[in-house]
Design an enzyme around this catalytic site. Structure first.
Site, PDB file in Angstrom:
ATOM      1  NE  ARG A  51      -6.881  -5.230  96.898  1.00 51.65           N
ATOM      2  CZ  ARG A  51      -5.602  -5.525  96.812  1.00 51.65           C
ATOM      3  NH1 ARG A  51      -5.011  -5.629  95.639  1.00 51.65           N
ATOM      4  NH2 ARG A  51      -4.877  -5.738  97.888  1.00 51.65           N
ATOM      5  CB  SER A  63     -20.611   1.332  74.304  1.00 52.03           C
ATOM      6  OG  SER A  63     -20.323   2.715  74.261  1.00 52.03           O
ATOM      7  CD  GLU A  88      -5.911  -7.640  92.929  1.00 55.10           C
ATOM      8  OE1 GLU A  88      -4.871  -8.262  93.196  1.00 55.10           O
ATOM      9  OE2 GLU A  88      -6.650  -7.114  93.796  1.00 55.10           O
TER      10      GLU A  88
END
Length: 168
Positions: free
Chosen positions: A109, A135, A112
């Site tokens: 997730r 960064s 995702e």
């Protein structure tokens, strides 16, 4: 929060043994002692003076332990300091733990989120900061819990120094 366990009342995180082949020798050592003492990353992080995610990163071999970290881990987890010095010396081998795409649902997730919103983040960051990158080295993160009438919410803060691209 008690001296052991979690302040949330949920069980502590333990090592998924299927990851061991991709982890450094220090991971089983640290996780076994963490489990034996029933300590949360929150408790360990306070002893180390670090954020919880940074502390967990030490356990997974994703961050470098300082001599002070090794000393404090040795005391808190009751692991011989020379063993930790040997196992935690050297440089981390970051990213090795994970298969791509991730198979663990929570990690997937997070992946995702970047798949769905990565270019949106990039566009907004570029509009705010110009051409560059955030960064992941000069970086910090933390996790907080919010609760409202709709339930519990995970709040993940990512804080990275902005690095403008240089013209050459």
């Amino acid at each position: 929060m008690s001296a052991s366990g979690t302040s949330s009342g949920f069980p502590i995180a333990t090592l998924d043994t299927s990851l061991i082949p991709r982890l450094p020798a220090s991971s089983p050592t640290l996780f076994e002692a963490k489990k034996k003492k029933n300590l949360s990353f929150e408790t360990i992080a306070k002893k180390l003076g670090r954020e919880e995610v940074a502390c967990a990163a030490l356990f997974y071999g994703q961050a470098q332990a300082s001599p002070e970290d090794i000393k404090n881990l040795s005391e808190l987890l009751e692991i011989d300091q020379s063993i930790l010095e040997e196992q935690l010396s050297g440089f981390p081998d970051r990213g090795r733990t994970m298969e791509m795409p991730p198979k663990e649902p929570l990690v997937y997730r997070l992946f995702e989120i970047i798949q769905n919103y990565g270019y949106s983040y990039k566009a907004v960051l570029n509009e705010k900061f110009g051409d560059g990158i955030m960064s992941a080295i000069s970086f910090s993160t933390k996790i907080e819990k919010e609760t409202d009438e709709k339930g519990d919410w995970a709040v993940i803060t990512l804080r990275g120094k902005w690095l403008p691209f240089s013209r050459f």
